[in-house]
Design a protein around this motif. Structure first.
Motif, PDB file in Angstrom:
ATOM      1  N   MET A   1       1.934 -23.014  -3.595  1.00  0.00           N
ATOM      2  CA  MET A   1       0.827 -22.098  -3.292  1.00  0.00           C
ATOM      3  C   MET A   1       1.236 -20.673  -3.632  1.00  0.00           C
ATOM      4  O   MET A   1       2.410 -20.308  -3.548  1.00  0.00           O
ATOM      5  N   ASP A   2       0.238 -19.843  -3.978  1.00  0.00           N
ATOM      6  CA  ASP A   2       0.499 -18.467  -4.409  1.00  0.00           C
ATOM      7  C   ASP A   2       0.188 -17.492  -3.273  1.00  0.00           C
ATOM      8  O   ASP A   2      -0.909 -17.515  -2.702  1.00  0.00           O
ATOM      9  N   LEU A   3       1.160 -16.621  -2.979  1.00  0.00           N
ATOM     10  CA  LEU A   3       1.010 -15.611  -1.935  1.00  0.00           C
ATOM     11  C   LEU A   3       1.181 -14.236  -2.557  1.00  0.00           C
ATOM     12  O   LEU A   3       2.181 -13.969  -3.231  1.00  0.00           O
ATOM     13  N   LEU A   4       0.200 -13.365  -2.344  1.00  0.00           N
ATOM     14  CA  LEU A   4       0.272 -11.991  -2.826  1.00  0.00           C
ATOM     15  C   LEU A   4       0.546 -11.069  -1.644  1.00  0.00           C
ATOM     16  O   LEU A   4      -0.185 -11.076  -0.654  1.00  0.00           O
ATOM     17  N   LEU A   5       1.619 -10.265  -1.753  1.00  0.00           N
ATOM     18  CA  LEU A   5       1.954  -9.256  -0.755  1.00  0.00           C
ATOM     19  C   LEU A   5       1.655  -7.892  -1.354  1.00  0.00           C
ATOM     20  O   LEU A   5       2.158  -7.555  -2.441  1.00  0.00           O
ATOM     21  N   LEU A   6       0.832  -7.083  -0.664  1.00  0.00           N
ATOM     22  CA  LEU A   6       0.393  -5.795  -1.190  1.00  0.00           C
ATOM     23  C   LEU A   6       0.672  -4.691  -0.181  1.00  0.00           C
ATOM     24  O   LEU A   6       0.119  -4.684   0.920  1.00  0.00           O
ATOM     25  N   ASP A   7       1.554  -3.768  -0.576  1.00  0.00           N
ATOM     26  CA  ASP A   7       1.891  -2.619   0.268  1.00  0.00           C
ATOM     27  C   ASP A   7       2.494  -1.554  -0.640  1.00  0.00           C
ATOM     28  O   ASP A   7       3.308  -1.874  -1.512  1.00  0.00           O
ATOM     29  N   ASP A   8       2.103  -0.313  -0.441  1.00  0.00           N
ATOM     30  CA  ASP A   8       2.639   0.743  -1.308  1.00  0.00           C
ATOM     31  C   ASP A   8       4.075   1.110  -0.967  1.00  0.00           C
ATOM     32  O   ASP A   8       4.719   1.871  -1.693  1.00  0.00           O
ATOM     33  N   ASP A   9       4.589   0.571   0.109  1.00  0.00           N
ATOM     34  CA  ASP A   9       5.987   0.817   0.516  1.00  0.00           C
ATOM     35  C   ASP A   9       6.840  -0.385   0.101  1.00  0.00           C
ATOM     36  O   ASP A   9       6.669  -1.494   0.622  1.00  0.00           O
ATOM     37  N   GLU A  10       7.757  -0.183  -0.844  1.00  0.00           N
ATOM     38  CA  GLU A  10       8.569  -1.287  -1.356  1.00  0.00           C
ATOM     39  C   GLU A  10       9.482  -1.871  -0.291  1.00  0.00           C
ATOM     40  O   GLU A  10       9.786  -3.074  -0.314  1.00  0.00           O
ATOM     41  N   THR A  11       9.917  -1.045   0.664  1.00  0.00           N
ATOM     42  CA  THR A  11      10.782  -1.557   1.742  1.00  0.00           C
ATOM     43  C   THR A  11      10.030  -2.582   2.578  1.00  0.00           C
ATOM     44  O   THR A  11      10.573  -3.645   2.936  1.00  0.00           O
ATOM     45  N   PRO A  47      -4.934 -15.625  -5.853  1.00  0.00           N
ATOM     46  CA  PRO A  47      -3.879 -16.328  -5.092  1.00  0.00           C
ATOM     47  C   PRO A  47      -4.482 -17.149  -3.962  1.00  0.00           C
ATOM     48  O   PRO A  47      -5.685 -17.059  -3.672  1.00  0.00           O
ATOM     49  N   ASP A  48      -3.651 -17.931  -3.304  1.00  0.00           N
ATOM     50  CA  ASP A  48      -4.122 -18.747  -2.182  1.00  0.00           C
ATOM     51  C   ASP A  48      -4.168 -17.968  -0.874  1.00  0.00           C
ATOM     52  O   ASP A  48      -4.821 -18.393   0.082  1.00  0.00           O
ATOM     53  N   MET A  49      -3.454 -16.823  -0.861  1.00  0.00           N
ATOM     54  CA  MET A  49      -3.429 -16.028   0.357  1.00  0.00           C
ATOM     55  C   MET A  49      -2.975 -14.617  -0.006  1.00  0.00           C
ATOM     56  O   MET A  49      -2.172 -14.423  -0.919  1.00  0.00           O
ATOM     57  N   ILE A  50      -3.499 -13.608   0.720  1.00  0.00           N
ATOM     58  CA  ILE A  50      -3.124 -12.213   0.478  1.00  0.00           C
ATOM     59  C   ILE A  50      -2.768 -11.559   1.818  1.00  0.00           C
ATOM     60  O   ILE A  50      -3.516 -11.679   2.791  1.00  0.00           O
ATOM     61  N   VAL A  51      -1.621 -10.884   1.850  1.00  0.00           N
ATOM     62  CA  VAL A  51      -1.230 -10.047   2.985  1.00  0.00           C
ATOM     63  C   VAL A  51      -1.199  -8.618   2.461  1.00  0.00           C
ATOM     64  O   VAL A  51      -0.516  -8.323   1.469  1.00  0.00           O
ATOM     65  N   LEU A  52      -1.942  -7.710   3.107  1.00  0.00           N
ATOM     66  CA  LEU A  52      -2.055  -6.350   2.571  1.00  0.00           C
ATOM     67  C   LEU A  52      -2.043  -5.308   3.666  1.00  0.00           C
ATOM     68  O   LEU A  52      -2.410  -5.579   4.816  1.00  0.00           O
ATOM     69  N   ASP A  53      -1.612  -4.125   3.260  1.00  0.00           N
ATOM     70  CA  ASP A  53      -1.599  -2.978   4.163  1.00  0.00           C
ATOM     71  C   ASP A  53      -2.979  -2.347   4.180  1.00  0.00           C
ATOM     72  O   ASP A  53      -3.797  -2.568   3.279  1.00  0.00           O
ATOM     73  N   TYR A  54      -3.232  -1.539   5.236  1.00  0.00           N
ATOM     74  CA  TYR A  54      -4.526  -0.863   5.326  1.00  0.00           C
ATOM     75  C   TYR A  54      -4.525   0.427   4.516  1.00  0.00           C
ATOM     76  O   TYR A  54      -5.367   0.641   3.649  1.00  0.00           O
ATOM     77  N   LEU A  55      -3.552   1.324   4.771  1.00  0.00           N
ATOM     78  CA  LEU A  55      -3.523   2.619   4.102  1.00  0.00           C
ATOM     79  C   LEU A  55      -2.718   2.534   2.816  1.00  0.00           C
ATOM     80  O   LEU A  55      -1.501   2.301   2.836  1.00  0.00           O
ATOM     81  N   MET A  56      -3.412   2.673   1.683  1.00  0.00           N
ATOM     82  CA  MET A  56      -2.765   2.649   0.377  1.00  0.00           C
ATOM     83  C   MET A  56      -3.466   3.644  -0.529  1.00  0.00           C
ATOM     84  O   MET A  56      -4.677   3.866  -0.398  1.00  0.00           O
ATOM     85  N   PRO A  57      -2.766   4.251  -1.462  1.00  0.00           N
ATOM     86  CA  PRO A  57      -3.391   5.202  -2.387  1.00  0.00           C
ATOM     87  C   PRO A  57      -4.240   4.475  -3.430  1.00  0.00           C
ATOM     88  O   PRO A  57      -3.913   3.383  -3.869  1.00  0.00           O
ATOM     89  N   GLY A  58      -5.371   5.085  -3.796  1.00  0.00           N
ATOM     90  CA  GLY A  58      -6.214   4.503  -4.839  1.00  0.00           C
ATOM     91  C   GLY A  58      -7.288   3.584  -4.308  1.00  0.00           C
ATOM     92  O   GLY A  58      -8.420   3.593  -4.792  1.00  0.00           O
TER      93      GLY A  58
END
Length: 358
Positions: A1-11, A47-58
């Protein structure tokens, strides 16, 4: 399964990826710091699932979720938003946009691992259900198609049985069926109804199976008593085909019974008038009479096309439905193509009739 992690902070992405890898799931994990790049990736392959941050640029998390949910392939995937613990109003907005679940910052590793596990299990179960539904739909479609094909083949063979007792040819069956289909199209009937008429029209004279050969094959004019017997084929056709649960056979029964009715009530077997004659019967009446007139038989010579056209025009309102005649004559180029394609030759085998009328 495909998981996308989205956050402007690489840490944060490094932490989230480490937690996701400990779920025990077979995951292909992709990390993105740019929401626009992440959206472009989703547009290429969701993807099959996305985890994302709320505050991001753009693009913030709310807009990202909204755009994902607008896509057909993204309306049901799990979307987990990571927000600050006190951002209740943000969570409410996220729910309205289509968020599935939330995680509060700072992320608790155990909580995140368990939530991801649960949502991935639900996603996997959902995909299995979709696959099962798809396969079941294919099996039902295949079974329905097989039943329809067998039903149609049986009808064609029944039609052929009637044909063997009648001097009409296989070409007549194909021409009048295609004329009927053409008239139905020009009248604006739905495609399904037009195709049903195409397949049902060949059953119009099935009742001739019950007419004695001495009358059916008589080369000369029938006596009044003989003609009364001949006319019984309409009711006999209805008797053979009536009472079926099949839409196709029910229409065939209706056509068999009513294609000799006339608009002024002088037809048979029931003397119906005008619109009380079912439309399919009125359509087939035009197609059948025209082809009968322009076809040579052992007991008559063929009329010219012009003579048959004039007969249809003169019969408008008395014998024929004027709208059906007009539809037929306005499609004359197509009529000529049907005449040429199905010119009288050797009788067609049942399998060829089946294919031609499919």
């Amino acid at each position: 399964m495909d998981l996308l992690l989205l956050d402007d902070d690489e840490t944060n992405l490094i932490i989230y990826k480490s937690i996701a890898q400990r779920t025990g799931q077979d995951l292909a994990i992709v990390c993105e710091t740019d929401p626009l790049a992440a959206m472009a990736r989703c547009e290429r392959a969701m993807p099959d699932m996305i985890v994302l941050d709320y505050l991001m640029p753009g693009m913030d998390g709310l807009e990202f979720i909204t755009r994902i949910r607008r896509r057909p392939e993204g309306h049901d995937i799990p979307l987990v938003m990571i927000t600050a613990a006190g951002e209740r109003s943000t969570r409410h907005k996220a729910l309205e946009c289509g968020a599935t679940d939330f995680l509060a910052k700072p992320v608790d590793a155990t909580e995140m691992r368990v939530r991801l596990n649960n949502l991935l299990a639900l996603r996997r179960s959902h995909l299995r259900q979709i696959d099962w539904n798809h396969r079941l739909a294919q099996e039902v479609e295949a079974a329905t198609r097989m039943i329809s094909t067998r039903e149609h083949e049986l009808i064609i063979r029944l039609t052929k049985a009637a044909e063997f007792r009648d001097p009409e040819t296989g070409g007549h069956i194909l021409r009048m069926a295609n004329y009927s289909h053409l008239i139905a199209q020009r009248l604006g009937l739905p495609a399904d109804a037009c195709n049903l008429i195409l397949r049902a029209a060949p059953m119009h004279d099935v009742g001739k199976l019950g007419v004695p050969d001495a009358i059916l094959l008589k080369p000369g004019r029938l006596t009044p008593d003989e003609f009364q017997v001949m006319k019984s084929h309409a009711a006999m056709g209805f008797s053979i085909l009536g009472g079926s649960d099949s839409d196709l056979i029910r229409l065939g029964a209706e056509i068999a019974l009513t294609h000799h009715e006339k608009m002024d009530g002088t037809g048979y077997p029931n003397g119906l008038t005008g619109d009380t004659i079912p439309l399919a019967g009125r359509i087939v009446a035009v197609a059948d009479v025209f082809d009968a007139l322009t076809s040579e038989r052992p007991y008559k010579r063929a009329w010219t096309v012009e003579q048959a056209q004039q007969f249809l025009r003169e019969g408008c309102g008395t014998h024929f439905d004027p709208t059906c005649v007009a539809a037929f004559l306005k499609a004359w180029d197509e009529v000529e193509m049907i005449r040429a394609r199905f010119a009288d030759e050797e009788p067609l085998p049942s399998c060829d009739l089946l294919q031609t009328l499919s």
